[in-house]
Design a protein around this motif. Structure first.
Motif, PDB file in Angstrom:
ATOM      1  N   MET A 125      49.681  25.388  25.644  1.00 35.01           N
ATOM      2  CA  MET A 125      48.787  25.159  26.774  1.00 35.01           C
ATOM      3  C   MET A 125      48.201  26.494  27.270  1.00 35.01           C
ATOM      4  SD  MET A 125      49.740  23.318  30.315  1.00 35.01           S
ATOM      5  CE  MET A 125      48.601  23.303  31.664  1.00 35.01           C
ATOM      6  N   LEU A 126      46.909  26.519  27.485  1.00 31.22           N
ATOM      7  CA  LEU A 126      46.248  27.737  27.959  1.00 31.22           C
ATOM      8  C   LEU A 126      46.043  27.630  29.464  1.00 31.22           C
ATOM      9  CD1 LEU A 126      45.066  30.314  26.748  1.00 31.22           C
ATOM     10  CD2 LEU A 126      42.858  29.145  26.633  1.00 31.22           C
ATOM     11  N   TRP A 127      46.738  28.494  30.218  1.00 32.44           N
ATOM     12  CA  TRP A 127      46.575  28.481  31.667  1.00 32.44           C
ATOM     13  C   TRP A 127      45.260  29.133  32.036  1.00 32.44           C
ATOM     14  CZ3 TRP A 127      49.838  26.009  34.863  1.00 32.44           C
ATOM     15  CH2 TRP A 127      51.070  25.640  34.329  1.00 32.44           C
ATOM     16  N   ARG A 128      44.546  28.575  32.957  1.00 24.40           N
ATOM     17  CA  ARG A 128      43.302  29.206  33.406  1.00 24.40           C
ATOM     18  C   ARG A 128      43.651  30.458  34.205  1.00 24.40           C
ATOM     19  NH1 ARG A 128      39.408  26.275  36.734  1.00 24.40           N
ATOM     20  NH2 ARG A 128      37.815  27.593  35.838  1.00 24.40           N
ATOM     21  N   THR A 129      43.107  31.572  33.754  1.00 20.15           N
ATOM     22  CA  THR A 129      43.416  32.871  34.340  1.00 20.15           C
ATOM     23  C   THR A 129      42.129  33.560  34.743  1.00 20.15           C
ATOM     24  OG1 THR A 129      45.330  33.095  32.898  1.00 20.15           O
ATOM     25  CG2 THR A 129      44.491  35.117  33.857  1.00 20.15           C
ATOM     26  N   LEU A 130      42.157  34.231  35.857  1.00 11.59           N
ATOM     27  CA  LEU A 130      40.975  34.983  36.240  1.00 11.59           C
ATOM     28  C   LEU A 130      41.357  36.280  36.922  1.00 11.59           C
ATOM     29  CD1 LEU A 130      37.746  33.899  36.296  1.00 11.59           C
ATOM     30  CD2 LEU A 130      38.068  34.827  38.533  1.00 11.59           C
ATOM     31  N   VAL A 131      40.584  37.337  36.613  1.00 14.26           N
ATOM     32  CA  VAL A 131      40.735  38.619  37.303  1.00 14.26           C
ATOM     33  C   VAL A 131      39.755  38.616  38.471  1.00 14.26           C
ATOM     34  CG1 VAL A 131      40.646  41.118  37.125  1.00 14.26           C
ATOM     35  CG2 VAL A 131      41.247  39.757  35.103  1.00 14.26           C
ATOM     36  N   PHE A 132      40.294  38.689  39.682  1.00 14.99           N
ATOM     37  CA  PHE A 132      39.463  38.894  40.864  1.00 14.99           C
ATOM     38  C   PHE A 132      39.674  40.337  41.317  1.00 14.99           C
ATOM     39  CE2 PHE A 132      40.064  34.259  41.187  1.00 14.99           C
ATOM     40  CZ  PHE A 132      38.770  33.847  41.441  1.00 14.99           C
ATOM     41  N   PHE A 133      38.579  40.990  41.688  1.00 20.60           N
ATOM     42  CA  PHE A 133      38.715  42.382  42.127  1.00 20.60           C
ATOM     43  C   PHE A 133      37.875  42.625  43.377  1.00 20.60           C
ATOM     44  CE2 PHE A 133      34.503  43.836  40.998  1.00 20.60           C
ATOM     45  CZ  PHE A 133      34.106  42.928  40.026  1.00 20.60           C
ATOM     46  N   GLY A 134      38.302  43.628  44.143  1.00 14.75           N
ATOM     47  CA  GLY A 134      37.471  44.186  45.208  1.00 14.75           C
ATOM     48  C   GLY A 134      37.126  45.600  44.797  1.00 14.75           C
ATOM     49  N   THR A 135      36.012  46.110  45.268  1.00 12.63           N
ATOM     50  CA  THR A 135      35.639  47.475  44.909  1.00 12.63           C
ATOM     51  C   THR A 135      34.671  48.047  45.923  1.00 12.63           C
ATOM     52  OG1 THR A 135      34.825  48.883  43.118  1.00 12.63           O
ATOM     53  CG2 THR A 135      33.675  46.783  43.444  1.00 12.63           C
ATOM     54  N   ASP A 136      34.656  49.378  46.021  1.00  6.40           N
ATOM     55  CA  ASP A 136      33.650  50.041  46.837  1.00  6.40           C
ATOM     56  C   ASP A 136      32.672  50.778  45.931  1.00  6.40           C
ATOM     57  OD1 ASP A 136      32.377  50.879  49.177  1.00  6.40           O
ATOM     58  OD2 ASP A 136      33.528  52.735  49.246  1.00  6.40           O
ATOM     59  N   THR A 137      33.206  51.594  45.026  1.00 10.02           N
ATOM     60  CA  THR A 137      32.317  52.402  44.186  1.00 10.02           C
ATOM     61  C   THR A 137      32.338  51.982  42.709  1.00 10.02           C
ATOM     62  OG1 THR A 137      34.034  54.093  43.875  1.00 10.02           O
ATOM     63  CG2 THR A 137      32.523  54.400  45.722  1.00 10.02           C
ATOM     64  N   GLY A 138      32.964  50.859  42.392  1.00 11.00           N
ATOM     65  CA  GLY A 138      32.830  50.293  41.049  1.00 11.00           C
ATOM     66  C   GLY A 138      33.957  50.571  40.067  1.00 11.00           C
ATOM     67  N   GLN A 195      44.065  51.107  53.416  1.00  9.64           N
ATOM     68  CA  GLN A 195      43.618  49.731  53.672  1.00  9.64           C
ATOM     69  C   GLN A 195      43.035  49.064  52.433  1.00  9.64           C
ATOM     70  OE1 GLN A 195      41.410  51.699  57.028  1.00  9.64           O
ATOM     71  NE2 GLN A 195      41.272  49.581  57.700  1.00  9.64           N
ATOM     72  N   LEU A 196      42.953  47.736  52.514  1.00  9.40           N
ATOM     73  CA  LEU A 196      42.187  46.984  51.535  1.00  9.40           C
ATOM     74  C   LEU A 196      40.707  47.254  51.758  1.00  9.40           C
ATOM     75  CD1 LEU A 196      43.949  43.493  51.693  1.00  9.40           C
ATOM     76  CD2 LEU A 196      43.906  45.042  49.731  1.00  9.40           C
ATOM     77  N   PRO A 197      39.882  47.132  50.705  1.00 12.00           N
ATOM     78  CA  PRO A 197      38.440  47.262  50.915  1.00 12.00           C
ATOM     79  C   PRO A 197      37.927  46.148  51.822  1.00 12.00           C
ATOM     80  CG  PRO A 197      38.912  46.443  48.695  1.00 12.00           C
ATOM     81  CD  PRO A 197      40.225  46.833  49.308  1.00 12.00           C
ATOM     82  N   GLY A 198      36.921  46.489  52.609  1.00 16.81           N
ATOM     83  CA  GLY A 198      36.333  45.552  53.565  1.00 16.81           C
ATOM     84  C   GLY A 198      35.612  46.351  54.631  1.00 16.81           C
ATOM     85  N   MET A 199      35.036  45.661  55.577  1.00 17.18           N
ATOM     86  CA  MET A 199      34.221  46.343  56.590  1.00 17.18           C
ATOM     87  C   MET A 199      35.042  47.345  57.409  1.00 17.18           C
ATOM     88  SD  MET A 199      31.334  44.942  55.944  1.00 17.18           S
ATOM     89  CE  MET A 199      30.176  45.088  57.295  1.00 17.18           C
ATOM     90  N   ASP A 200      36.284  46.980  57.746  1.00 19.16           N
ATOM     91  CA  ASP A 200      37.136  47.879  58.543  1.00 19.16           C
ATOM     92  C   ASP A 200      37.431  49.187  57.816  1.00 19.16           C
ATOM     93  OD1 ASP A 200      37.255  46.167  60.619  1.00 19.16           O
ATOM     94  OD2 ASP A 200      39.318  45.485  60.263  1.00 19.16           O
ATOM     95  N   ALA A 201      37.425  49.127  56.485  1.00 25.17           N
ATOM     96  CA  ALA A 201      37.735  50.321  55.690  1.00 25.17           C
ATOM     97  C   ALA A 201      36.479  51.121  55.365  1.00 25.17           C
ATOM     98  CB  ALA A 201      38.444  49.912  54.405  1.00 25.17           C
ATOM     99  N   GLY A 202      35.357  50.720  55.928  1.00 28.96           N
ATOM    100  CA  GLY A 202      34.127  51.486  55.755  1.00 28.96           C
ATOM    101  C   GLY A 202      33.241  51.036  54.613  1.00 28.96           C
ATOM    102  N   CYS A 203      33.553  49.897  53.998  1.00 26.81           N
ATOM    103  CA  CYS A 203      32.685  49.400  52.921  1.00 26.81           C
ATOM    104  C   CYS A 203      31.388  48.843  53.517  1.00 26.81           C
ATOM    105  CB  CYS A 203      33.388  48.287  52.131  1.00 26.81           C
ATOM    106  SG  CYS A 203      34.866  48.852  51.287  1.00 26.81           S
ATOM    107  N   GLY A 216      29.946  46.118  52.547  1.00 34.32           N
ATOM    108  CA  GLY A 216      29.996  44.658  52.593  1.00 34.32           C
ATOM    109  C   GLY A 216      31.428  44.168  52.701  1.00 34.32           C
ATOM    110  N   GLU A 217      31.556  42.844  52.766  1.00 34.36           N
ATOM    111  CA  GLU A 217      32.889  42.246  52.842  1.00 34.36           C
ATOM    112  C   GLU A 217      33.607  42.368  51.505  1.00 34.36           C
ATOM    113  OE1 GLU A 217      32.545  38.270  54.330  1.00 34.36           O
ATOM    114  OE2 GLU A 217      31.959  38.973  56.316  1.00 34.36           O
TER     115      GLU A 217
END
Ligand code: FMN
Length: 128
Positions: free
Chosen positions: A1-14, A62-70, A72-73
């Motif tokens: 059985m193949l489990w559905r897998t996905l890489v989700f990422f956050g980034t500021d500069t790529g 911090q995690l990336p996000g507006m509070d961390a100076g990114c 965008g969200e």
């Protein structure tokens, strides 16, 4: 059985996007193409039983996000939107980018924030 897998990422500069793509190449057909966490929906995120979650650490540990100076969200806003959700059926692996020379006191602390966010909601985290 193949489990559905996905890489989700956050980034500021790529850089975390680049690593997400490298991981995806290694996984081959086992995973769909990586998705920026600011371009997904809660339903899509929750549809994957196996989640590979990547984040840089920004601001003061911090995690990336507006509070961390990114501009965008990113992870911080997505995690805020997970309140009340259960992740008990999820298996999660984490990866993180940081700068141990510039930020020795907060090196890759964003990974801990992601770890807490998913384990607080019942996810099983794999990998040391
Ligand atoms: C403003 C700023 C704050 C940062 N704060 C941290 C930190 O607290 N801890 C850490 O390990 N790395 C820190 N870093 C380093 C980033 O995590 C690192 O450069 C990472 O590769 C960026 O990934 P990205 O290109 O996906 O945004 C910081 C970088 C910047 C520009």
């Amino acid at each position: 059985m193949l489990w559905r897998t996905l890489v989700f990422f956050g980034t500021d500069t790529g850089k975390t996007r680049k690593i997400a793509k490298l991981i995806h190449q290694k996984l081959g057909d086992a995973a769909d193409a990586p998705v920026n966490i600011n371009r997904t929906t809660l339903d899509s995120f929750l549809s994957y039983p196996v989640l590979l979650l990547g984040t840089p650490t920004l601001g003061q540990g911090q995690l990336p996000g507006m509070d961390a100076g990114c501009e965008g969200e990113s992870w911080q806003e997505f995690i805020d939107g997970l309140s009340g959700m259960e992740l008990t059926d999820k298996t999660v692996a984490l990866f993180g980018l940081g700068d141990q020379v510039g930020y020795p006191d907060n090196f890759v602390s964003g990974m801990k924030a992601l770890y807490d966010a998913v384990t607080d909601r019942g996810a099983r985290v794999v990998g040391a």
